[in-house]
Scaffold this motif. Structure first.
Motif, PDB file in Angstrom:
ATOM      1  N   LEU A  26      51.354 -32.722  50.176  1.00  0.00           N
ATOM      2  CA  LEU A  26      51.003 -34.086  49.767  1.00  0.00           C
ATOM      3  C   LEU A  26      51.818 -34.499  48.542  1.00  0.00           C
ATOM      4  O   LEU A  26      52.208 -33.652  47.732  1.00  0.00           O
ATOM      5  N   PRO A  27      52.060 -35.790  48.370  1.00  0.00           N
ATOM      6  CA  PRO A  27      52.795 -36.257  47.187  1.00  0.00           C
ATOM      7  C   PRO A  27      52.025 -35.951  45.903  1.00  0.00           C
ATOM      8  O   PRO A  27      50.800 -35.950  45.885  1.00  0.00           O
ATOM      9  N   ARG A  28      52.732 -35.695  44.820  1.00  0.00           N
ATOM     10  CA  ARG A  28      52.114 -35.345  43.540  1.00  0.00           C
ATOM     11  C   ARG A  28      51.488 -36.539  42.840  1.00  0.00           C
ATOM     12  O   ARG A  28      50.690 -36.379  41.927  1.00  0.00           O
ATOM     13  N   ARG A  29      51.814 -37.703  43.208  1.00  0.00           N
ATOM     14  CA  ARG A  29      51.436 -38.913  42.482  1.00  0.00           C
ATOM     15  C   ARG A  29      49.933 -39.129  42.278  1.00  0.00           C
ATOM     16  O   ARG A  29      49.524 -39.446  41.178  1.00  0.00           O
ATOM     17  N   PRO A  30      49.076 -38.961  43.279  1.00  0.00           N
ATOM     18  CA  PRO A  30      47.680 -39.327  43.030  1.00  0.00           C
ATOM     19  C   PRO A  30      46.949 -38.406  42.058  1.00  0.00           C
ATOM     20  O   PRO A  30      45.843 -38.704  41.661  1.00  0.00           O
ATOM     21  N   GLY A  31      47.519 -37.303  41.684  1.00  0.00           N
ATOM     22  CA  GLY A  31      46.842 -36.383  40.780  1.00  0.00           C
ATOM     23  C   GLY A  31      46.224 -35.221  41.546  1.00  0.00           C
ATOM     24  O   GLY A  31      45.988 -35.287  42.749  1.00  0.00           O
ATOM     25  N   ARG A  32      45.953 -34.153  40.802  1.00  0.00           N
ATOM     26  CA  ARG A  32      45.497 -32.910  41.431  1.00  0.00           C
ATOM     27  C   ARG A  32      44.150 -33.068  42.145  1.00  0.00           C
ATOM     28  O   ARG A  32      43.985 -32.628  43.277  1.00  0.00           O
ATOM     29  N   HIS A  33      43.189 -33.665  41.483  1.00  0.00           N
ATOM     30  CA  HIS A  33      41.849 -33.776  42.062  1.00  0.00           C
ATOM     31  C   HIS A  33      41.867 -34.568  43.369  1.00  0.00           C
ATOM     32  O   HIS A  33      41.267 -34.155  44.366  1.00  0.00           O
ATOM     33  N   ARG A  34      42.562 -35.676  43.385  1.00  0.00           N
ATOM     34  CA  ARG A  34      42.613 -36.497  44.600  1.00  0.00           C
ATOM     35  C   ARG A  34      43.377 -35.795  45.712  1.00  0.00           C
ATOM     36  O   ARG A  34      43.043 -35.929  46.885  1.00  0.00           O
TER      37      ARG A  34
END
Length: 56
Positions: A26-34
């Motif tokens: 998954l792309p890193r952009r949304p943040g680790r938790h998401r």
């Protein structure tokens, strides 16, 4: 019929590695938790409907 049951059980048995694989893709952009939540959701949607018991 036994082969079908074994094939359906395989994703449940390998749940954690599948989540990790989806997580890293998954792309890193949304943040680790998401990303963790999204990875779990995607793997759970891929599970067979009658095999929703996921090992904790």
């Amino acid at each position: 019929m036994l082969d079908v049951e074994r094939a359906e059980a395989a994703p449940v048995e390998h749940y954690a590695p599948l989540v990790r694989l989806v997580y890293v893709t998954l792309p890193r952009r949304p943040g680790r938790h998401r990303r963790v939540l999204a990875a779990h959701g995607l793997v759970q949607r891929a599970l067979p409907r009658r095999g929703l018991v996921v090992p904790g």
